[in-house]
Every structure is written in structure tokens, then in C-alpha cells.
Motif scaffolding. Structure first.
Motif, short mmCIF file in Angstrom:
data_model
loop_
_atom_site.label_atom_id
_atom_site.label_comp_id
_atom_site.label_asym_id
_atom_site.label_seq_id
_atom_site.Cartn_x
_atom_site.Cartn_y
_atom_site.Cartn_z
N GLU A 1 0.84 -1.21 0.00
CA GLU A 1 0.00 0.00 0.00
C GLU A 1 0.87 1.26 0.00
O GLU A 1 0.61 2.20 -0.75
N LEU A 2 1.91 1.27 0.84
CA LEU A 2 2.82 2.42 0.86
C LEU A 2 3.55 2.57 -0.47
O LEU A 2 3.73 3.68 -0.96
N ASP A 3 3.97 1.45 -1.04
CA ASP A 3 4.63 1.50 -2.35
C ASP A 3 3.72 2.13 -3.40
O ASP A 3 4.16 2.95 -4.21
N ALA A 4 2.44 1.75 -3.38
CA ALA A 4 1.49 2.31 -4.34
C ALA A 4 1.30 3.81 -4.12
O ALA A 4 1.22 4.58 -5.08
N LEU A 5 1.25 4.23 -2.85
CA LEU A 5 1.11 5.66 -2.55
C LEU A 5 2.33 6.45 -3.02
O LEU A 5 2.20 7.54 -3.57
N VAL A 6 3.51 5.89 -2.80
CA VAL A 6 4.75 6.55 -3.24
C VAL A 6 4.76 6.66 -4.76
O VAL A 6 5.11 7.71 -5.31
N ASP A 7 4.37 5.59 -5.44
CA ASP A 7 4.32 5.63 -6.91
C ASP A 7 3.36 6.72 -7.39
O ASP A 7 3.67 7.47 -8.32
N ALA B 1 -0.10 16.69 -1.24
CA ALA B 1 -0.11 16.88 0.20
C ALA B 1 -0.85 15.74 0.89
O ALA B 1 -0.40 15.22 1.92
N GLU B 2 -1.97 15.33 0.32
CA GLU B 2 -2.75 14.22 0.88
C GLU B 2 -1.94 12.92 0.85
O GLU B 2 -1.88 12.18 1.83
N LEU B 3 -1.30 12.66 -0.28
CA LEU B 3 -0.49 11.44 -0.40
C LEU B 3 0.67 11.46 0.57
O LEU B 3 0.97 10.45 1.21
N ALA B 4 1.35 12.60 0.67
CA ALA B 4 2.48 12.71 1.59
C ALA B 4 2.05 12.46 3.03
O ALA B 4 2.75 11.80 3.80
N ALA B 5 0.89 12.98 3.41
CA ALA B 5 0.38 12.77 4.77
C ALA B 5 0.09 11.29 5.01
O ALA B 5 0.41 10.76 6.08
N ARG B 6 -0.52 10.64 4.03
CA ARG B 6 -0.83 9.21 4.18
C ARG B 6 0.44 8.38 4.25
O ARG B 6 0.53 7.43 5.04
N ILE B 7 1.44 8.73 3.45
CA ILE B 7 2.71 8.01 3.48
C ILE B 7 3.38 8.21 4.83
O ILE B 7 3.87 7.26 5.45
#
Length: 64
Positions: free
Chosen positions: A4-10, A37-43
Motif C-alpha cells: 500500500e505504501l509503495d502504491a502511494l509513493v508511486d 499533500a494528501e499522499l504525503a500525509a498518508r505516506i
């Protein structure tokens, strides 16, 4: 790192690349900035959780 984190980073990398292209309307660019910003917060939250889990597990090993 989890899948899941890999997908968010991608997705973050892809979104940032779109922003860097400079071929965006103002509204689209603003939406992409918000998405980054949303993706960075989730990561960040995911990494914090993973760190807590690893830290908790290490403490348990020390007790044994």
C-alpha cells in the motif's frame, strides 16, 4: 515497505511529475498540489505506524 505504501509513493511520484511538466491549467495544478499533500500525509502516517510496530516488536524481543 508495504504494498500500500509503495502504491502511494508511486502515485506521489507520478503526480509530482505531472506538476513539474508545467503543462497544466491553474485549477488542475492546484488540485494536484492538494493531492500531493494528501499522499504525503498518508505516506507519513503509514511510515509512523510501521515504525511504531517495529519498535514495539523489538521491545518484546528484549523481554524474552
Amino acid at each position: 515497505m508495504s504494498a500500500e505504501l509503495d502504491a502511494l509513493v508511486d502515485e506521489l511520484e507520478s503526480t509530482a511529475a505531472r506538476l513539474r511538466s508545467g503543462n497544466l491549467e491553474t485549477d488542475e495544478a492546484a488540485a494536484l498540489v492538494e493531492r500531493c499533500a494528501e499522499l504525503a500525509a498518508r505516506i507519513g502516517a503509514g511510515l509512523d505506524a510501521a515504525g511504531r510496530e517495529a519498535s514495539h516488536g523489538e521491545g518484546q524481543e528484549r523481554l524474552l
